[in-house]
Design a protein around this motif. Sequence first.
Motif, short mmCIF file in Angstrom:
data_model
loop_
_atom_site.label_atom_id
_atom_site.label_comp_id
_atom_site.label_asym_id
_atom_site.label_seq_id
_atom_site.Cartn_x
_atom_site.Cartn_y
_atom_site.Cartn_z
N ALA A 1 -55.33 -102.60 -2.56
CA ALA A 1 -54.01 -102.76 -1.94
C ALA A 1 -52.99 -103.24 -2.97
CB ALA A 1 -54.10 -103.76 -0.79
N LEU A 2 -53.36 -104.21 -3.77
CA LEU A 2 -52.37 -104.79 -4.70
C LEU A 2 -52.14 -103.92 -5.93
CD1 LEU A 2 -53.23 -108.61 -4.53
CD2 LEU A 2 -51.39 -107.39 -3.39
N ASP B 1 -60.88 -110.53 -2.70
CA ASP B 1 -60.85 -110.65 -1.24
C ASP B 1 -61.08 -112.11 -0.83
OD1 ASP B 1 -60.78 -107.91 -1.64
OD2 ASP B 1 -62.43 -107.45 -0.30
N GLN C 1 -58.01 -95.27 -1.36
CA GLN C 1 -59.40 -95.48 -0.89
C GLN C 1 -60.31 -94.44 -1.48
OE1 GLN C 1 -60.80 -97.87 0.44
NE2 GLN C 1 -60.23 -98.28 2.53
N PRO D 1 -64.18 -101.30 -5.48
CA PRO D 1 -64.34 -101.26 -4.02
C PRO D 1 -63.60 -102.38 -3.29
CG PRO D 1 -66.32 -102.15 -5.02
CD PRO D 1 -65.40 -101.76 -6.16
N SER D 2 -63.02 -103.33 -4.03
CA SER D 2 -62.33 -104.45 -3.36
C SER D 2 -61.09 -103.96 -2.63
CB SER D 2 -61.94 -105.50 -4.39
OG SER D 2 -60.89 -106.32 -3.88
N ARG D 3 -60.97 -104.32 -1.36
CA ARG D 3 -59.78 -103.93 -0.58
C ARG D 3 -58.52 -104.55 -1.19
NH1 ARG D 3 -62.33 -100.31 2.79
NH2 ARG D 3 -63.74 -101.29 4.27
N THR D 4 -58.63 -105.80 -1.60
CA THR D 4 -57.45 -106.48 -2.13
C THR D 4 -57.02 -105.86 -3.46
OG1 THR D 4 -58.06 -108.52 -0.99
CG2 THR D 4 -56.54 -108.73 -2.84
N ALA E 1 -41.76 -99.76 3.42
CA ALA E 1 -41.72 -101.22 3.40
C ALA E 1 -41.77 -101.71 1.95
CB ALA E 1 -42.89 -101.78 4.18
N PRO E 2 -41.15 -102.84 1.70
CA PRO E 2 -41.23 -103.42 0.35
C PRO E 2 -42.64 -103.93 0.06
CG PRO E 2 -40.15 -104.92 1.88
CD PRO E 2 -40.41 -103.66 2.64
N GLU E 3 -42.82 -104.38 -1.15
CA GLU E 3 -44.11 -104.96 -1.55
C GLU E 3 -44.42 -106.20 -0.72
OE1 GLU E 3 -46.19 -103.78 -4.08
OE2 GLU E 3 -44.84 -102.10 -3.75
N LEU E 4 -45.67 -106.40 -0.44
CA LEU E 4 -46.07 -107.61 0.27
C LEU E 4 -46.32 -108.73 -0.72
CD1 LEU E 4 -48.47 -106.13 2.87
CD2 LEU E 4 -46.41 -107.44 3.33
N HIS F 1 -52.41 -100.52 -5.58
CA HIS F 1 -52.03 -99.22 -5.03
C HIS F 1 -53.02 -98.13 -5.38
CE1 HIS F 1 -48.41 -101.23 -3.94
NE2 HIS F 1 -48.20 -101.54 -5.19
#
Lengths: 315, 315
Positions: free
Chosen positions: B309-310, B268, B315, B303-306, B3-6, B312
Amino acid sequence: MNAPELGLPMAVPAGGLPSRVRIHEVGARDGLQNEKATVPTAVKAEFIRRLAGTGLGTIEATSFVHPRWVPQLADAEELYPAVSDLPVSLPVLVPNARGLDRALALGARRVAVFASATESFAKANLNRTVDEALAMFEPVVGRAKAEDLHVRGYLSMCFGDPWEGAVPVPQVVRVCRALLDMGCDELSLGDTVGVATPGHVTALLTALTEAGVPVSALGVHFHDTYGQALANTLAALQQGVSTVDASAGGLGGCPYAKSATGNLATEDLVWMLRGLGIDTGVDLGRLVATSVWMAAHLGRTSPSRTVRALSHQEQ
Amino acid sequence: MNAPELGLPMAVPAGGLPSRVRIHEVGARDGLQNEKATVPTAVKAEFIRRLAGTGLGTIEATSFVHPRWVPQLADAEELYPAVSDLPVSLPVLVPNARGLDRALALGARRVAVFASATESFAKANLNRTVDEALAMFEPVVGRAKAEDLHVRGYLSMCFGDPWEGAVPVPQVVRVCRALLDMGCDELSLGDTVGVATPGHVTALLTALTEAGVPVSALGVHFHDTYGQALANTLAALQQGVSTVDASAGGLGGCPYAKSATGNLATEDLVWMLRGLGIDTGVDLGRLVATSVWMAAHLGRTSPSRTVRALSHQEQ
């Protein structure tokens, strides 16, 4: 001076929420299906057995998809009979008529089909248009209902899609209606790539209610990619949703979206629900122990904050 | 097929929430204060400068506590002048009269005192009873107000305390009233050990409102130890709170509670607020880049999920 161990949160109910929530545990299926290393059937069976021992009443067991597509779940024929004695509901995924045949042959009583709210994901995941996928599911659901099975309809990409961006609410409502009209007993609204936020959740649930969908037929399935899963769950509870999908230890991810991390961790959900005074029947300590046990088998720590805190794992 | 970048989440406002939220960024002070390895003053200054460049308008800079207690912030006299040209608010912690003198000498215009809602934490953190601590703060706040400073009152352990368990709401209300009565302009309600859940947040805010505390004087400060911080923030926004403490990249922890992980990650929070259509003025991409830069200095991932994710990060 170190502080002593913390107990569970104080239960302080909030108004307007369901008194009981049914957790649909997806760790054994959705959580494990993208693991590269094959998890032995005996480990999966033990995982499900331990999950059942925590008080979880609905544990999705496996998928009767063709082994070529999900090699990790190629052992469905061996796994299902190994756990079917458990006194819990054990839904299984059936992608098509052949999958339903296999599930029926083993005595499964709850099945789920897997649809998409967007054309891009229907193409990527099912190699069909949205309507072609629905047409494929219609006889599957019809036969399942004729056999008196409980049928869940998963709906992916209900909020955002990595190819299409934000997904219009009416588009999601249309597919939901189609799944219910063909006989699905409940739907699971999936935020497959984790981009939902609470206002979007409220807007979709409101639109579904206005379209005549009873909230009792709706479950939510959030991913914690951007840390939003539990806030989104709260918004859904405030709309009356009482079925929440979660994955023990936060196992799982989406193979089609690069940085999509796992499902909402069941432990983080149970912590919040317990704090809200909402009954789930789950023993949190046993659940954490189960996730720690599974994480050891997978060779990594759980991403769940609650698992980490209660088991003293480092970030 | 990857998938492309969100992009960013679709903005879908929810009813009854503030139109704008002021983020009180605590990463440079609360986030760094427990780091064992000394962070060079120049790195701290650059961190604050980069945070200011993201659009954050309130960035807590440092603490004028005795260096013996928080060695990491012993450079307050060097750091503060290195950032005081920035066109943002730079509150500083002042634990006592001596700390206030030091802050005033450098021209600080916003200060904060640090009280506890529980006897156990007052003893552990300040070596005083709750009332002795309040008595110590009274002349500090009085002098700060006489100098026309803006004064924030932090209140720790507003929900649970590792020694005392659940903290009764009336006990918190009493200390809040005392801090406001001595002249504090705003309060920050701290869930120091992360045990709050949304119904508890609602109950405390409702009780404070009923006690005559204007919600505009209240900020919330959640820790993500059990993954509850963002859901708790949503509950606070629903009660009208529009000041939220957060820490870039989720930096920070509590030295008195074993497994207490960090503050709510600013990223987040910004993701959720943007999804809710609530203005923060923050450029999320720049903020993520700043947290990645800081994480590299600290030698570990955020530790921030955002952030993960942003950027890459795994975890």
